[in-house]
Design an enzyme around this catalytic site. Structure first.
Site: not given
Ligand code: GLN
Length: 458
Positions: A60, A135, A159
């Site tokens: 990532k 994400s 995420s």
């Molecule tokens: N969707 C969650 C957020 O927007 C989790 C994101 C993540 O785990 N990086 O914060």
């Protein structure tokens, strides 16, 4: 096959599939081949071969890798080439893995669909008109689309598990502190954890073992012995005592897609057939996890993102007439709308006069959620729930309504707030042929049990 052949195959697959999937922000063709060549030379010299030797892996793009930009899918880090290496990528290289590229994400890992990337939309390999989840959507799509066998994501509030569920693969968020965060660009430091994606539980176990372990460069790193996770896997759940599984009652009911509900219940009865004892468990404070998270995570993010001012990194806006206006213009032009929303919420929640009402309250809720889990783990070995309330949604469906986007993380977020390990494993398909995920949650540092149950299930 040699490491060079494996790397070349992955690069060819990526080249063929990228015009449809857009999982990668950078493909490291030349570096990957050079790295693979060095691996082959080591093998020829008689060096020991580990399970990751020559295996192509994608990372990532919020983990620092020298020699190639780390953008966090943000314009503000455009062309930022880190001068140092993240512990995880270093550990992967030491284990003989070959890094083939950096994958797309929601800007600074803030989002649930990978749509907030400043650069491109990643498609779900099962249906190109749908999102891969977020994400870590690029890392999940790369594995689900067979661009590479394994990848790394980060999980602050679901995420890794959400995209694993949407893309029909295995994704694991380890216990907070098991994997070093050194070189991971911080989003919400008390929640962030790096973890693996794989097509099988064994693949995820092998990658976890390679990246886990104490790191003096991360002050929250745990100094514990790392088990040989893959060696502990066995095909059934038979052991001396019966394995006890708790179904979290609060994760079923309103808002849950009936097809997800059905598939997850079927998966649970399969676990029972495999020898597990099933009970229901109530975690009454679970429902406050999402609102508490959306105070805590933006608060930490507003502090972590203060460093992007146009001076130290990547992008700088032109025509600032003085220092302050240069800062303002850089941040106005460099950050996307979701990141700005988080910075504003976080700054507000932390400001004098509001701190007690919001931030402190959210921290108290966090403690209550932790206590719910502690109580649960006094009577069961693992907990189960759906990973997400729905299967993958259409691109564009939730971008106008942040709250509906945030709701995708309802079931994964409490796990981060408590610092526990969580895993998503595919458990069937809906009528449209989209994958459904089962979430397994373990007690602190019980990745071994999580992986064993998931492996027996798959
Ligand atoms: N969707 C969650 C957020 O927007 C989790 C994101 C993540 O785990 N990086 O914060």
């Amino acid at each position: 096959r040699s490491a060079v052949e494996l790397a070349q195959e992955a690069i060819d697959r990526i080249e063929t599939l990228e015009p449809k999937l857009h999982s990668f922000l950078a493909v490291m063709g030349e570096q990957a081949l050079a790295q693979a060549k060095a691996v082959d030379e080591k093998i020829a010299a008689g060096e020991e071969i580990g399970p990751l030797t020559g295996i192509p892996i994608a990372i990532k793009d919020n983990m620092c890798t020298p020699g190639v930009p780390t953008t966090c899918a943000s314009k503000i880090l455009q062309n930022f080439i880190p001068p140092y290496e993240s512990t995880v990528s270093q550990k992967l290289k030491d284990a003989g893995a070959v890094i083939v590229g950096k994958t797309n994400l929601d800007e600074f890992a803030m989002g649930s669909s990978t749509e907030s990337s400043a650069y491109q939309l990643t498609a779900n390999p099962w249906d190109l008109s749908r999102v891969p989840g977020g994400s870590s959507g690029g890392s999940a799509a790369a594995v689900a689309g067979s661009e590479c066998p394994v990848s790394l994501g980060s999980d602050t509030g679901g995420s890794i598990r959400l995209p694993a569920s949407f893309c029909g693969i295995v994704g694991l968020k380890p216990t907070y502190g098991l994997v070093s965060r050194y070189g991971l660009v911080a989003y919400a430091s008390s929640l962030d954890q790096i973890g693996p994606f794989g097509r099988t539980v064994e693949d995820a176990a092998i990658v976890l073992e390679a990246i886990a372990g104490y790191d003096p460069k991360d002050s929250t790193s745990l100094n514990v012995k790392i088990p040989h996770y893959a060696d502990l896997l066995k095909p059934n759940l038979k052991s001396k005592g019966r394995l006890r599984i708790g179904i979290i009652t609060e994760t079923f009911g309103t808002g849950l897609d009936p097809e997800v509900d059905e598939a997850v219940k079927k998966a649970i009865s399969h676990l029972q057939d495999l020898g597990a004892e099933i009970q229901t468990i109530s975690c009454p404070n679970f429902r406050y996890g999402l609102p508490a998270y959306y105070i805590i995570a933006p608060s930490e993010a507003s502090a972590n993102l203060a460093r992007y001012d146009g001076v130290k990194y990547g992008f700088r806006a032109e025509q600032g007439d003085n220092l302050l206006s240069m800062y303002e213009k850089t941040r106005a032009q460099g950050f996307g709308p979701e990141v700005k929303r988080r910075i504003m919420i976080g700054t507000y929640a932390l400001s004098a006069g509001y701190y007690d009402a919001y931030y402190l309250k959210a921290q108290k809720v966090r403690t209550l959620i932790k206590q719910d889990f502690e109580k649960a783990f006094a009577s069961v070995d693992i907990l189960v729930s759906p990973t997400a309330p729905t299967t993958a949604f259409k691109a564009g469906e939730k971008t106008k309504d942040p709250i509906s986007m945030y709701l995708s993380d309802l079931m994964t977020i409490p796990v981060n707030l408590a610092g526990l390990p969580g895993l998503s494993i595919p458990c069937g398909f809906d009528r449209q042929g989209l994958p459904i995920g089962l979430q397994l949650i373990g007690d602190v540092l019980r990745e071994d049990v999580l992986l064993q149950v998931a492996h027996a299930y798959e």
